[in-house]
Enzyme design. Structure first.
Site, short mmCIF file in Angstrom:
data_model
loop_
_atom_site.label_atom_id
_atom_site.label_comp_id
_atom_site.label_asym_id
_atom_site.label_seq_id
_atom_site.Cartn_x
_atom_site.Cartn_y
_atom_site.Cartn_z
N CYS A 117 -6.34 -30.16 45.72
CA CYS A 117 -5.37 -31.19 46.08
C CYS A 117 -5.37 -31.53 47.57
CB CYS A 117 -3.97 -30.77 45.65
SG CYS A 117 -3.80 -30.68 43.87
N HIS A 257 1.70 -34.85 49.40
CA HIS A 257 1.02 -34.67 48.12
C HIS A 257 2.05 -34.71 47.00
CE1 HIS A 257 -1.60 -33.36 45.02
NE2 HIS A 257 -1.08 -32.15 44.92
N ASN A 287 0.67 -36.04 39.18
CA ASN A 287 -0.18 -35.46 40.23
C ASN A 287 -1.62 -35.90 39.99
OD1 ASN A 287 -1.69 -33.87 41.94
ND2 ASN A 287 -0.69 -31.95 41.38
O1 UT7 Z 1 -1.08 -29.87 43.08
C1 UT7 Z 1 -1.52 -28.56 43.19
C2 UT7 Z 1 -0.42 -27.62 43.47
N1 UT7 Z 1 0.43 -27.49 42.31
C3 UT7 Z 1 1.72 -27.40 42.47
O2 UT7 Z 1 2.22 -27.48 43.57
C4 UT7 Z 1 2.55 -27.11 41.24
C5 UT7 Z 1 3.59 -26.08 41.55
N2 UT7 Z 1 4.38 -25.66 40.39
C6 UT7 Z 1 5.27 -26.48 39.79
O3 UT7 Z 1 5.39 -27.64 40.10
C7 UT7 Z 1 6.19 -25.86 38.77
O4 UT7 Z 1 6.03 -24.47 38.80
C8 UT7 Z 1 5.94 -26.37 37.31
C9 UT7 Z 1 6.39 -27.79 37.19
C10 UT7 Z 1 4.49 -26.21 36.94
C11 UT7 Z 1 6.81 -25.54 36.36
O5 UT7 Z 1 8.17 -25.62 36.71
P1 UT7 Z 1 9.03 -24.29 36.92
O6 UT7 Z 1 10.39 -24.71 37.24
O7 UT7 Z 1 8.32 -23.42 37.92
O8 UT7 Z 1 8.99 -23.66 35.48
P2 UT7 Z 1 8.58 -22.19 35.06
O9 UT7 Z 1 7.10 -22.08 34.92
O10 UT7 Z 1 9.29 -21.19 35.93
O11 UT7 Z 1 9.23 -22.14 33.63
C12 UT7 Z 1 10.67 -22.23 33.43
C13 UT7 Z 1 10.94 -22.32 31.95
C14 UT7 Z 1 10.16 -21.28 31.14
O12 UT7 Z 1 11.00 -20.88 30.07
P3 UT7 Z 1 11.82 -19.50 30.14
O13 UT7 Z 1 10.79 -18.44 30.37
O14 UT7 Z 1 12.74 -19.67 31.31
O15 UT7 Z 1 12.49 -19.46 28.82
C15 UT7 Z 1 9.00 -22.05 30.60
O16 UT7 Z 1 8.50 -21.52 29.41
O17 UT7 Z 1 10.52 -23.60 31.45
C16 UT7 Z 1 9.58 -23.41 30.39
N3 UT7 Z 1 8.59 -24.48 30.46
C17 UT7 Z 1 8.75 -25.66 29.87
N4 UT7 Z 1 9.73 -26.18 29.12
C18 UT7 Z 1 9.61 -27.43 28.67
C19 UT7 Z 1 7.41 -24.47 31.11
N5 UT7 Z 1 6.79 -25.65 30.95
C20 UT7 Z 1 7.61 -26.41 30.18
C21 UT7 Z 1 7.53 -27.72 29.69
N6 UT7 Z 1 8.54 -28.20 28.93
N7 UT7 Z 1 6.46 -28.52 29.93
#
Ligand code: UT7
Length: 330
Positions: A117, A257, A287
């Site tokens: 990225c 970004h 993204n």
């Molecule tokens: O461009 C390159 C660099 N990339 C980035 O900068 C991306 C950085 N990361 C992020 O933007 C975020 O971490 C994500 C958007 C990928 C994920 O968001 P998050 O708030 O960090 O979610 P998480 O992975 O901590 O998951 C929270 C909850 C989990 O459920 P439990 O364990 O709390 O029950 C996940 O299973 O949300 C759940 N979850 C979803 N729910 C609905 C994860 N993905 C999804 C989804 N829809 N698509």
């Protein structure tokens, strides 16, 4: 004699027509519109459909053509074409060489630059260095990615985030002190375990096993990447401001970004910027990896004025990240 600086003198952009909405993703994986919007800020993204039979070069060519047509330049005058990308058309043969030929930049040399990225951000440094040294007069930098070619549309942790697109910027010499002013670019290879694609490179060539185990798709440990991104993007932007004695009132635009609206908001907060100065199109494109920064320039070009202070910031796989301070030149 005043020092020659490297200015952006034209921009162009392109996104494919097909719109993949959050509601459509609800039918593909266990997710919902409300979660995606609140956790990422994304409402829809663009996808170059597989049946169109095109790769990243197609997006790059369209963005370059948009720039060439708007600026009315003769492509034969372009000295160098750099494609910043994480998804080249293929391994080995340079995607940039093909793009240069297709757009009529027949006198240019061309190569690809891979830094996930941060590819476009690092490419800005490369393009500017060629201009500042006096070696070349017109460098075309294109950020382009067909992320849909490496996305697993059964994996809700990645398929909701990424989209396809391309943006282009022309770098030329400037004698008024406009253009690139300062850069702070970083890398930390210990991060590669948290965001990447395991197979298809020299470390893990393609086999039946790698295909069966879905190793040719991008993966990310979202929470870990988020933590690194949110602190590091803000840190580098703050460093660039301090180093150049920029107060928040001096910054005209943050060009961040587009990975997650929450990361962008945290960076803007640290810089003390109000929302109106923060360029954002993540809600429409998601993204697009190497294309996010130049697509912002293409989308918001009409609002920028000569002399505006732009602070770019990016964070991506590798890890790679950094910030650039640039004065807008037109
Ligand atoms: O461009 C390159 C660099 N990339 C980035 O900068 C991306 C950085 N990361 C992020 O933007 C975020 O971490 C994500 C958007 C990928 C994920 O968001 P998050 O708030 O960090 O979610 P998480 O992975 O901590 O998951 C929270 C909850 C989990 O459920 P439990 O364990 O709390 O029950 C996940 O299973 O949300 C759940 N979850 C979803 N729910 C609905 C994860 N993905 C999804 C989804 N829809 N698509």
């Amino acid at each position: 004699m005043s020092k020659t600086t490297a200015a952006i003198t034209a921009v162009g952009g392109y996104v494919p027509k097909f719109v993949l909405t959050n509601n459509m993703l609800e039918d593909m994986v266990d997710t919902n519109d409300e979660w995606i919007i609140s956790r990422t800020g994304i409402k829809e993204r663009r996808v170059l459909k597989p049946e169109e039979g095109q790769g990243t070069s197609y997006l790059a060519i369209k963005a370059a053509e948009d720039l060439i047509q708007k600026k009315n330049i003769d492509p034969k005058e372009i000295d160098l074409v750099i494609i910043a990308t994480a998804t080249p058309d293929s391994m080995v043969a340079s995607t940039a060489a093909f793009v240069a030929s297709e757009i009529g930049a027949v006198n240019a040399f061309a190569y690809d630059l891979l830094a996930a990225c941060s590819s476009f951000l690092f490419g800005m440094s490369t393009a500017a260095s060629y201009i500042e040294s006096g070696r070349y007069k017109k460098v075309l930098l294109i950020g382009a990615d067909k992320m849909s070619s490496i996305i697993d549309y059964t994996d809700r942790t990645t398929c909701i985030i990424f989209g396809d697109g391309a943006g282009a910027a022309l770098f030329e010499p400037n004698e008024e002190g406009l253009g690139l002013q300062d850069e702070y670019l970083r890398a930390d290879g210990t991060g590669r375990q948290f965001l990447g694609m395991d197979a298809g490179g020299s470390l893990m060539p393609a086999t039946e096993e790698t295909v069966k185990n879905r190793k040719h798709f991008i993966y990310q440990e979202g929470r870990t990447v988020f933590k690194f991104a949110v602190s590091n993007m803000a840190n580098v932007a703050e460093t660039i401001m301090k180093r150049n004695n920029l107060e928040h009132t001096d910054v005209s635009w943050l060009v961040p970004h587009q990975a997650n609206k929450r990361i962008i908001d945290a960076t803007a907060n640290r810089m003390g910027l109000e929302d109106s100065k923060v360029l954002m199109n993540i809600e429409r494109y998601g993204n697009t990896t190497s294309a996010t920064l130049p697509l912002l320039l293409a989308d918001f070009e009409s609002q920028m004025k000569k002399g505006d202070n732009l602070v770019f910031a990016a964070f991506g796989g590798g890890f790679t990240w950094g910030s650039i301070y640039l004065k807008w030149a037109y």
